[in-house]
Write an enzyme that holds these catalytic residues in place. Structure first.
Site, mmCIF file in Angstrom:
data_model
loop_
_atom_site.group_PDB
_atom_site.id
_atom_site.type_symbol
_atom_site.label_atom_id
_atom_site.label_comp_id
_atom_site.label_asym_id
_atom_site.label_seq_id
_atom_site.Cartn_x
_atom_site.Cartn_y
_atom_site.Cartn_z
ATOM 1 N N LYS A 58 0.844 -1.204 0.000
ATOM 2 C CA LYS A 58 0.000 0.000 0.000
ATOM 3 C C LYS A 58 0.875 1.249 0.000
ATOM 4 C CE LYS A 58 -3.692 -2.358 2.542
ATOM 5 N NZ LYS A 58 -4.205 -2.610 3.909
ATOM 6 N N GLN A 105 -3.683 -1.197 10.384
ATOM 7 C CA GLN A 105 -3.657 -2.534 9.787
ATOM 8 C C GLN A 105 -4.177 -3.575 10.793
ATOM 9 O OE1 GLN A 105 -2.860 -3.220 6.510
ATOM 10 N NE2 GLN A 105 -3.502 -5.302 6.954
ATOM 11 N N ASP A 164 -10.618 3.451 5.373
ATOM 12 C CA ASP A 164 -10.942 2.016 5.309
ATOM 13 C C ASP A 164 -12.450 1.785 5.475
ATOM 14 O OD1 ASP A 164 -9.027 0.147 4.746
ATOM 15 O OD2 ASP A 164 -8.220 0.054 6.778
#
Ligand code: NAD
Length: 294
Positions: free
Chosen positions: A54, A98, A121
């Site tokens: 990413k 994450q 997200d």
């Protein structure tokens, strides 16, 4: 004629090029560089690879990005104060924590501490709520990638029966909520591990979304002739012919279903690459202030 294989990889390249071009314009005209902060806690090898990929994608898009790698036993307080620092940082438009987190941390509390206006997200309860009531919000990247593929492949969704297999908060539930929206107008059925007769349900789907986490679970007798399949699964299966000793496969038995289905996403090269592309687009949208005013 439409191609039978939905090539997520090439669609994702298209989107990443668009994001890059729009980033240049945003920098030139408004002096804003989209900024994304990655936080990783612990040494989960898969998480480290995801964050690295990413980060590379951010660089290619012309974003500013920063990665904070914390130890496996990081204190909750330390993590919360790092998130607060990014919440206040004007250079940062997206914060990505994450997952999974080390077990001693409360995932819900950590996600809720992210400013929902920077939650690219789409995991924050405010975004999940806005998604379900049809308001503007950050939508989780994998479901967003699926509907983007539907749009770009010009697949008719209105009035179609979509069956989602799996009810996770990051894939199953948000993709069901999206397809139910007036933009797509699907009739949606969500099934899960306690659904008694899966074949009966899945074989009625015009659009089948498999987000189960079980290698090659969906065989041809689970699907309807001509259906469109999105295979979200990423499963490792042993393969002695591969250098690594394993290969990645989806939740759908691709070989078995290929003839019968109308269209299908391969694994790898289908849903996966779209997830990163949509993360970039969400971050760009955050920087532009088009989802929530900044
Ligand atoms: P999860 O484990 O949180 O959820 C799996 C869901 O499948 C559950 O809701 C469960 O009820 C359902 N399920 C399990 N067994 C079933 C069965 N026999 N019949 C019907 N339903 C069953 O998983 P997740 O996070 O939603 O991920 C699913 C898969 O997608 C995994 O392989 C994951 O690695 C992959 N994934 C891929 C991407 C991507 O970018 N391509 C993103 C997220 C997840």
């Amino acid at each position: 004629m439409q191609n039978k294989i939905i090539d997520g990889k090439s669609i994702s390249v298209e989107i990443r090029n668009e994001v890059k071009a729009q980033t240049e314009i945003l920098k030139r005209e408004k002096g804003i560089t989209p900024g994304l902060a990655f936080i990783i806690a612990g040494d989960n090898p898969a998480s480290k690879v995801y964050v690295r990929n990413k980060g590379k994608a951010c660089e290619e898009a012309g974003f500013y990005s920063v990665t904070e790698h914390l130890s496996e036993n990081v204190a909750e307080k330390e993590l919360l104060s790092l998130i607060e620092k990014f919440n206040k940082d004007d250079k940062i438009h997206g914060i990505l924590m994450q997952l999974p987190l080390p077990v001693h941390l409360d995932t819900r509390k950590i996600i809720e501490s992210i400013n929902f206006k920077k939650d690219v997200d789409g995991f924050h309860p405010v975004n999940a709520g806005n998604l379900s009531i049809g308001e503007k919000c950050f939508v989780p990247c994998t479901p967003l990638g699926i509907v983007e593929m539907l749009k770009r492949e010009k697949i008719e969704t209105s009035g179609k029966h979509s069956v989602v297999i799996g009810r996770s908060n990051i894939v199953g539930k948000p993709v069901a909520a999206l397809l139910l929206r007036k933009d797509y107008n699907c009739t949606v059925t969500v099934s899960h591990s306690k659904t008694p007769d899966m074949k009966l349900i899945s074989s009625q789907a015009d659009i089948l979304i498999a987000a189960i986490g079980k290698a090659n679970y969906i065989k041809k007798d689970y699907i309807k002739e001509g259906c469109v399949i999105f295979d979200v699964g990423i499963n490792r299966v042993e393969d002695s012919s591969a250098k690594s000793g394993y290969r990645i496969t989806g939740d759908v038995d691709y070989e078995d279903c290929f003839e019968k289905c109308g269209m299908i996403t391969p694994v790898p090269g289908g849903v996966g690459p779209m997830t990163i592309a949509m993360l970039l687009r969400n971050t760009l949208d955050s920087a532009k202030g088009v989802v929530y005013e900044r």
